[in-house]
Motif scaffolding. Sequence first.
Motif, PDB file in Angstrom:
ATOM      1  N   VAL A  27       0.845  -1.199   0.000  1.00 42.72           N
ATOM      2  CA  VAL A  27       0.000   0.000   0.000  1.00 42.72           C
ATOM      3  C   VAL A  27       0.882   1.251   0.000  1.00 42.72           C
ATOM      4  O   VAL A  27       0.646   2.207  -0.748  1.00 42.72           O
ATOM      5  CB  VAL A  27      -0.968  -0.020   1.205  1.00 42.72           C
ATOM      6  CG1 VAL A  27      -1.615   1.336   1.425  1.00 42.72           C
ATOM      7  CG2 VAL A  27      -2.030  -1.092   1.003  1.00 42.72           C
ATOM      8  N   HIS A  28       1.917   1.249   0.821  1.00 38.88           N
ATOM      9  CA  HIS A  28       2.842   2.392   0.871  1.00 38.88           C
ATOM     10  C   HIS A  28       3.536   2.603  -0.480  1.00 38.88           C
ATOM     11  O   HIS A  28       3.614   3.737  -0.971  1.00 38.88           O
ATOM     12  CB  HIS A  28       3.890   2.187   1.962  1.00 38.88           C
ATOM     13  CG  HIS A  28       4.992   3.184   1.899  1.00 38.88           C
ATOM     14  ND1 HIS A  28       4.831   4.499   2.290  1.00 38.88           N
ATOM     15  CD2 HIS A  28       6.263   3.075   1.454  1.00 38.88           C
ATOM     16  CE1 HIS A  28       5.964   5.154   2.086  1.00 38.88           C
ATOM     17  NE2 HIS A  28       6.845   4.310   1.590  1.00 38.88           N
ATOM     18  N   ALA A  31       1.059   4.029  -3.012  1.00 36.18           N
ATOM     19  CA  ALA A  31       0.759   5.437  -2.728  1.00 36.18           C
ATOM     20  C   ALA A  31       1.929   6.333  -3.115  1.00 36.18           C
ATOM     21  O   ALA A  31       1.753   7.381  -3.753  1.00 36.18           O
ATOM     22  CB  ALA A  31       0.415   5.613  -1.245  1.00 36.18           C
ATOM     23  N   LEU A  50      -9.499   6.198   1.528  1.00 39.55           N
ATOM     24  CA  LEU A  50      -9.118   4.791   1.446  1.00 39.55           C
ATOM     25  C   LEU A  50     -10.340   3.940   1.104  1.00 39.55           C
ATOM     26  O   LEU A  50     -11.451   4.244   1.527  1.00 39.55           O
ATOM     27  CB  LEU A  50      -8.578   4.331   2.802  1.00 39.55           C
ATOM     28  CG  LEU A  50      -7.469   5.172   3.412  1.00 39.55           C
ATOM     29  CD1 LEU A  50      -7.180   4.710   4.826  1.00 39.55           C
ATOM     30  CD2 LEU A  50      -6.227   5.123   2.560  1.00 39.55           C
ATOM     31  N   SER A  63      -8.490   0.141   7.906  1.00 38.69           N
ATOM     32  CA  SER A  63      -7.880   1.443   7.640  1.00 38.69           C
ATOM     33  C   SER A  63      -6.997   1.889   8.802  1.00 38.69           C
ATOM     34  O   SER A  63      -6.038   2.630   8.598  1.00 38.69           O
ATOM     35  CB  SER A  63      -8.951   2.499   7.360  1.00 38.69           C
ATOM     36  OG  SER A  63      -9.788   2.674   8.479  1.00 38.69           O
ATOM     37  N   LEU A  66      -3.769   0.489   7.889  1.00 42.68           N
ATOM     38  CA  LEU A  66      -3.181   0.859   6.595  1.00 42.68           C
ATOM     39  C   LEU A  66      -3.248   2.346   6.265  1.00 42.68           C
ATOM     40  O   LEU A  66      -2.706   2.764   5.245  1.00 42.68           O
ATOM     41  CB  LEU A  66      -3.866   0.061   5.486  1.00 42.68           C
ATOM     42  CG  LEU A  66      -3.607  -1.441   5.573  1.00 42.68           C
ATOM     43  CD1 LEU A  66      -4.496  -2.208   4.612  1.00 42.68           C
ATOM     44  CD2 LEU A  66      -2.145  -1.740   5.302  1.00 42.68           C
ATOM     45  N   ALA A  70      -0.602   4.354   3.724  1.00 39.03           N
ATOM     46  CA  ALA A  70      -1.247   4.942   2.549  1.00 39.03           C
ATOM     47  C   ALA A  70      -1.011   6.444   2.449  1.00 39.03           C
ATOM     48  O   ALA A  70      -1.426   7.070   1.482  1.00 39.03           O
ATOM     49  CB  ALA A  70      -2.745   4.657   2.581  1.00 39.03           C
ATOM     50  N   GLU A  77      -8.312  11.790   6.887  1.00 40.83           N
ATOM     51  CA  GLU A  77      -8.442  10.489   6.225  1.00 40.83           C
ATOM     52  C   GLU A  77      -9.871   9.998   6.337  1.00 40.83           C
ATOM     53  O   GLU A  77     -10.493  10.098   7.385  1.00 40.83           O
ATOM     54  CB  GLU A  77      -7.468   9.505   6.887  1.00 40.83           C
ATOM     55  CG  GLU A  77      -7.599   8.088   6.433  1.00 40.83           C
ATOM     56  CD  GLU A  77      -8.317   7.225   7.451  1.00 40.83           C
ATOM     57  OE1 GLU A  77      -9.159   6.405   7.021  1.00 40.83           O
ATOM     58  OE2 GLU A  77      -8.055   7.353   8.651  1.00 40.83           O
ATOM     59  N   LYS A  79     -12.412   6.611   5.127  1.00 39.59           N
ATOM     60  CA  LYS A  79     -12.465   5.279   4.550  1.00 39.59           C
ATOM     61  C   LYS A  79     -13.871   5.004   4.048  1.00 39.59           C
ATOM     62  O   LYS A  79     -14.839   5.224   4.753  1.00 39.59           O
ATOM     63  CB  LYS A  79     -12.091   4.201   5.553  1.00 39.59           C
ATOM     64  CG  LYS A  79     -12.158   2.826   4.894  1.00 39.59           C
ATOM     65  CD  LYS A  79     -11.801   1.719   5.811  1.00 39.59           C
ATOM     66  CE  LYS A  79     -11.824   0.426   5.030  1.00 39.59           C
ATOM     67  NZ  LYS A  79     -12.661  -0.564   5.608  1.00 39.59           N
ATOM     68  N   VAL A 106      -6.452   5.700  -2.224  1.00 45.40           N
ATOM     69  CA  VAL A 106      -5.716   4.446  -2.111  1.00 45.40           C
ATOM     70  C   VAL A 106      -6.706   3.317  -1.861  1.00 45.40           C
ATOM     71  O   VAL A 106      -7.556   3.416  -0.977  1.00 45.40           O
ATOM     72  CB  VAL A 106      -4.690   4.496  -0.956  1.00 45.40           C
ATOM     73  CG1 VAL A 106      -3.903   3.204  -0.879  1.00 45.40           C
ATOM     74  CG2 VAL A 106      -3.756   5.690  -1.111  1.00 45.40           C
ATOM     75  N   TRP A 108      -7.037  -1.153  -1.800  1.00 46.84           N
ATOM     76  CA  TRP A 108      -6.310  -2.418  -1.779  1.00 46.84           C
ATOM     77  C   TRP A 108      -7.296  -3.558  -1.645  1.00 46.84           C
ATOM     78  O   TRP A 108      -8.424  -3.394  -1.236  1.00 46.84           O
ATOM     79  CB  TRP A 108      -5.308  -2.456  -0.624  1.00 46.84           C
ATOM     80  CG  TRP A 108      -5.974  -2.369   0.710  1.00 46.84           C
ATOM     81  CD1 TRP A 108      -6.434  -3.402   1.482  1.00 46.84           C
ATOM     82  CD2 TRP A 108      -6.296  -1.178   1.422  1.00 46.84           C
ATOM     83  NE1 TRP A 108      -7.018  -2.934   2.631  1.00 46.84           N
ATOM     84  CE2 TRP A 108      -6.952  -1.557   2.613  1.00 46.84           C
ATOM     85  CE3 TRP A 108      -6.097   0.177   1.169  1.00 46.84           C
ATOM     86  CZ2 TRP A 108      -7.396  -0.631   3.541  1.00 46.84           C
ATOM     87  CZ3 TRP A 108      -6.559   1.095   2.100  1.00 46.84           C
ATOM     88  CH2 TRP A 108      -7.187   0.685   3.263  1.00 46.84           C
TER      89      TRP A 108
END
Length: 135
Positions: A27-28, A31, A50, A63, A66, A70, A77, A79, A106, A108
Amino acid sequence: MTVVGLAGWAVAEFGSGPERLDVPLGVHLAARAALNHAGLSRADITGVVLAGSDALDGRLISSMHLAGPAGGYLRDETKVVDDPSVALASAVWRVSSGADRAVLVVSWHSPAESDPLNAVSPDPEPVFSRPVGAH
């Protein structure tokens, strides 16, 4: 409004077994690659949206695990559940409203973490699959 960067990764690209790339690192990397593709840095991002499935990830509140990888650390942030197109729409709304200047989306999916059939079978479709009166 313009989509300015895009990136992705697949576990299969990185092998299997103990040397397999884990989901937070993947994920990193995705991003970071999207930001690089857009010519932006993390400092340019004012929000992160997310999209992931807690059931398919095999953990509650995925989330929480992650958001940092992300790019969500110390950023606003949000989700959304499961659908990356909803995450993209949410980012568009955030920028259009003036709430954010630049939003990183982002998403996944880690099917290796759980069996998709077993993950979704306890949650019947809410209208037709449940008996009358169970709502």
